[in-house]
Write an enzyme that holds these catalytic residues in place. Structure first.
Site, short mmCIF file in Angstrom:
data_model
loop_
_atom_site.label_atom_id
_atom_site.label_comp_id
_atom_site.label_asym_id
_atom_site.label_seq_id
_atom_site.Cartn_x
_atom_site.Cartn_y
_atom_site.Cartn_z
CG ASP A 171 -2.03 0.99 1.14
OD1 ASP A 171 -2.36 1.42 0.01
OD2 ASP A 171 -2.57 1.37 2.19
NE ARG A 187 -2.88 -1.41 4.66
CZ ARG A 187 -4.11 -1.46 4.23
NH1 ARG A 187 -4.95 -2.31 4.75
NH2 ARG A 187 -4.53 -0.67 3.26
CB SER A 205 -8.63 -5.90 -3.26
OG SER A 205 -9.27 -4.67 -3.57
CG HIS A 225 0.02 1.22 -9.28
ND1 HIS A 225 -0.22 1.04 -7.94
CD2 HIS A 225 -1.08 1.88 -9.77
CE1 HIS A 225 -1.41 1.56 -7.63
NE2 HIS A 225 -1.94 2.08 -8.72
CD1 TRP A 271 7.49 6.58 -2.83
CD2 TRP A 271 6.89 6.55 -4.99
NE1 TRP A 271 8.64 6.59 -3.58
CE2 TRP A 271 8.30 6.58 -4.91
CE3 TRP A 271 6.29 6.53 -6.24
CZ2 TRP A 271 9.12 6.59 -6.04
CZ3 TRP A 271 7.10 6.54 -7.39
CH2 TRP A 271 8.50 6.58 -7.27
CG ASN A 276 -7.73 -2.72 -5.68
OD1 ASN A 276 -6.77 -3.45 -5.44
ND2 ASN A 276 -8.07 -1.72 -4.86
#
Ligand code: FPP
Length: 252
Positions: free
Chosen positions: A26, A194, A71, A43, A31, A74
């Site tokens: 995550d 996480r 997920s 990504h 970022w 998503n």
């Protein structure tokens, strides 16, 4: 964790190593935002970080990684981002096959493969087939994965067997359910990591994480470098796992 000596990989290897690490990658979007880049750049960078994570985990002697790549929720993201991610999965599973083979990585895709675009589905089948003989580490990539979706399917499968008379109610126990999951034949994760600052499970491995140690970090996934993983494992080594038993009872 500032103890530099403890971050030495050989020192860490002297302690207990989690056999199975689950990771929620995550913070990619945030970022990218801090750098004035599109979310997709996060990504992209995340793939390099995942390769490094797998390499370091393998050096530590970790046997299984389960990584949350996409997920069931998503799909609700903007179409452009979903398309980018699908293209990225297709590209990585094609271009990195040789890398996975060199590193001894067996890739196992878990999730609802039926909803993936056919080109991604094809690559998924290929990468699983081509890497199936590798045995240094198993990397489960969760794609269109949801813990509730997984459990609903297990319930349906077991209910059908009960209706067909193949199973009796007394056969339904934790082993039967655990053995019907995508991760059957694998130990449950010892450690969930996480990054990204959120402190949630987000529908990941709901059954399998029952007794996992959880390590949260504020570091965004594209910055989650070797030392971050070593810190997570070091902290894991400081914890006493009791599996519901009493302190000092040696739970395991
Ligand atoms: C969550 O960050 C990340 C994702 C939904 C995608 C993760 C995928 C990769 C890193 C690519 C991995 C590739 C392969 C082949 C497994 P976010 O977008 O929710 O970040 P944010 O919370 O900062 O917005």
């Amino acid at each position: 964790m500032n103890n530099r000596a403890a971050l030495d990989i050989d020192k860490i290897k002297e302690g207990p190593i989690p056999r199975h690490i689950a990771v929620i990658m995550d913070g990619n979007g945030r970022w990218a935002k801090t750098r004035g880049l599109p979310r997709t750049a996060g990504h992209q960078k995340g793939v390099a970080r995942l390769k490094e994570f797998i390499r370091v985990a393998t050096q530590l002697g970790v046997e299984y990684i389960t990584t949350y790549a996409f997920s069931t929720e998503n799909w609700k993201r903007p179409e452009k981002e979903v398309d980018f991610l699908m293209d990225l999965f297709e590209k990585v599973f094609l271009e990195e096959v040789e890398h996975f083979n060199r590193e001894g990585v067996k890739v196992n895709i878990i999730g609802n493969k039926n909803r993936l675009p056919s080109a991604v589905k094809k690559r998924v089948e290929e990468v699983m087939d081509v890497t199936k003989g590798n045995s240094r580490i198993v990397v489960n990539v969760a794609l269109d994965y949801g813990g509730r979706f997984e459990l609903v399917n297990v319930v349906k499968e077991i209910a059908q067997k009960l209706l067909d008379g193949e199973l009796d109610l007394t056969d339904v126990d934790e082993d039967l359910i655990g053995g019907s999951l995508y991760t059957k034949d694998q130990p449950d994760p010892d450690l969930l990591i996480r990054p990204g600052g959120e402190k949630r499970i987000s529908n990941f491995l709901l059954w399998q994480l029952a007794y996992s140690e959880v390590y949260f970090s504020d570091v965004y996934w594209p910055n989650f470098k070797k030392n971050e993983l070593l810190s997570a494992v070091y902290e894991f080594q400081q914890r006493e796992r009791r599996f519901g038993g009493l302190k000092g009872s040696g739970g395991e």
